[in-house]
Design a protein around this motif. Structure first.
Motif, mmCIF file in Angstrom:
data_model
loop_
_atom_site.group_PDB
_atom_site.id
_atom_site.type_symbol
_atom_site.label_atom_id
_atom_site.label_comp_id
_atom_site.label_asym_id
_atom_site.label_seq_id
_atom_site.Cartn_x
_atom_site.Cartn_y
_atom_site.Cartn_z
ATOM 1 N N UNK A 139 8.390 4.005 2.074
ATOM 2 C CA UNK A 139 7.307 2.759 2.029
ATOM 3 C C UNK A 139 5.900 3.251 1.354
ATOM 4 N N UNK A 140 5.918 4.696 1.288
ATOM 5 C CA UNK A 140 4.703 5.206 0.341
ATOM 6 C C UNK A 140 4.841 4.955 -0.932
ATOM 7 N N UNK A 141 6.145 5.196 -1.293
ATOM 8 C CA UNK A 141 6.629 5.278 -2.667
ATOM 9 C C UNK A 141 6.384 3.584 -3.466
ATOM 10 N N UNK A 142 6.945 2.856 -2.544
ATOM 11 C CA UNK A 142 6.774 1.365 -2.782
ATOM 12 C C UNK A 142 5.248 0.888 -2.906
ATOM 13 N N UNK A 143 4.478 1.434 -2.103
ATOM 14 C CA UNK A 143 3.077 0.824 -2.192
ATOM 15 C C UNK A 143 2.473 1.391 -3.513
ATOM 16 N N UNK A 144 2.706 2.995 -3.432
ATOM 17 C CA UNK A 144 2.260 3.575 -5.000
ATOM 18 C C UNK A 144 2.813 2.702 -6.216
ATOM 19 N N UNK A 145 4.218 2.507 -6.211
ATOM 20 C CA UNK A 145 4.765 1.983 -7.210
ATOM 21 C C UNK A 145 4.133 0.551 -7.729
ATOM 22 N N UNK A 146 4.075 -0.089 -6.684
ATOM 23 C CA UNK A 146 3.205 -1.529 -6.736
ATOM 24 C C UNK A 146 1.911 -1.418 -7.211
ATOM 25 N N UNK A 147 1.052 -0.649 -6.648
ATOM 26 C CA UNK A 147 -0.206 -0.593 -7.273
ATOM 27 C C UNK A 147 -0.095 -0.196 -8.565
#
Length: 316
Positions: A139-147
């Motif tokens: 989840x943290x990876x996905x948030x960082x990637x999309x930001x």
């Protein structure tokens, strides 16, 4: 020995967050805080709003997010709330789109959402393992990637990933330890890959913090939780505000040459060694300013497991 988690009279609701940072430090910035409905996320959201940021609260429970949003607005800050399961790739993509549509920019991300349960490795099912890893790592990876994809890759920014005291392993919560170690590695890799875009990526590793998250542990864990301060060289548990201060620093211009690092907030807990007689601070040492707990959060609440112990000690 005090737990140092109760709210002092000067920090009651209405007094305002007592940050050590300059007012307006983050004015004009839009910062996402996941897991913003409780615990460290709630505290850091309050401090960031106090410093002038527009805080975007993210979590799965809309009612908890709404409550924190109301608190921040009552204190004069600015916040919005967005429900999202960060384990869903489509949900995260849409969340970042919504934040940009509403606020026009994303300057910072605090990847705080997480969760785990106590269990020996042999009792963890594949489903249980995946749930913890997906929450604390994917989840943290996905948030960082999309930001990065949707905004920071073109405009820069700062990301702070919240991990945990997993140095030397996490017996009894091996799924969480594996996920947190993975997040530290992700932090280091992203710091290198995204530096070209002016994006800094760091992590904060809280040790034993007297936070509301401890209220989620089963009743049988109460005795273990109350004994924790005796395992920390500093002789106490940390406060949510002490973790929030580390987050605010890493998001600030003062950390402009810091990227790829993990800042531990743990009272030297991982340095405890078998065979070394733990020498906890005596009462005189506890009163010294350099080691006094920082209680900046005016709405802090003592976790129930400790509140009961304090009441019993007081004879209530």
């Amino acid at each position: 020995m005090t737990l140092s988690s109760s709210t002092p009279p000067s920090a009651q609701p209405g007094g305002g967050y007592r940050s050590v940072f300059a007012p307006g430090l983050l004015a004009g910035q839009v910062i996402i805080v996941t897991g913003g409905g409780s615990g460290i996320g709630r505290c850091s959201a309050h401090e960031l709003a106090h410093l002038g940021a527009q805080v975007v609260l993210v979590g799965r429970k809309a009612d908890k997010l709404a409550a924190v949003q109301q608190e921040i607005e009552a204190d004069g800050g600015h916040a919005s709330a967005h429900s999202c399961d960060i384990r869903s790739e489509d949900g995260v993509v849409q969340l970042v789109q919504q934040v940009l549509a509403a606020h026009g920019r994303i300057d910072g991300l605090v990847n705080n959402a997480g969760g785990q349960f106590m269990s020996p490795l042999e009792s963890i099912s594949a489903r249980g393992w995946e749930a913890v890893v997906n929450t604390n790592l994917t989840g943290g990876f996905l948030l960082a990637r999309e930001c990065f994809r949707q905004w920071m890759g073109e405009h820069g920014g700062a990301i702070v990933n919240i991990v945990a005291d997993m140095w030397g392993s996490m017996p009894g919560m091996g799924h969480s330890g594996a996920a947190r170690a993975g997040m530290v590695s992700f932090t280091e890799t992203a710091a290198v890959e995204w530096a070209r875009a002016g994006v800094r990526v760091n992590a904060v590793a809280p040790g034993y913090i007297a936070s509301s998250g401890m209220d989620n542990y089963p009743p049988e864990a109460a005795q273990m939780l109350r004994a924790i301060p005796r395992t920390v060289p500093a002789g106490r548990m940390g406060t949510e505000a002490e973790v929030s201060a580390a987050i605010a620093f890493l998001l600030s211009p003062a950390a402009s040459f810091i990227s790829g690092t993990t800042l531990r907030v743990d009272g030297a807990r991982p340095q405890g060694r078998a065979g070394w007689g733990m020498q906890l601070p005596d009462e005189q040492a506890r009163q010294r300013a350099a080691v006094q707990p920082f209680e900046g959060f005016h709405r802090a609440q003592t976790p129930r497991v400790f509140a009961k112990a304090e009441a019993a000690a007081a004879g209530h």
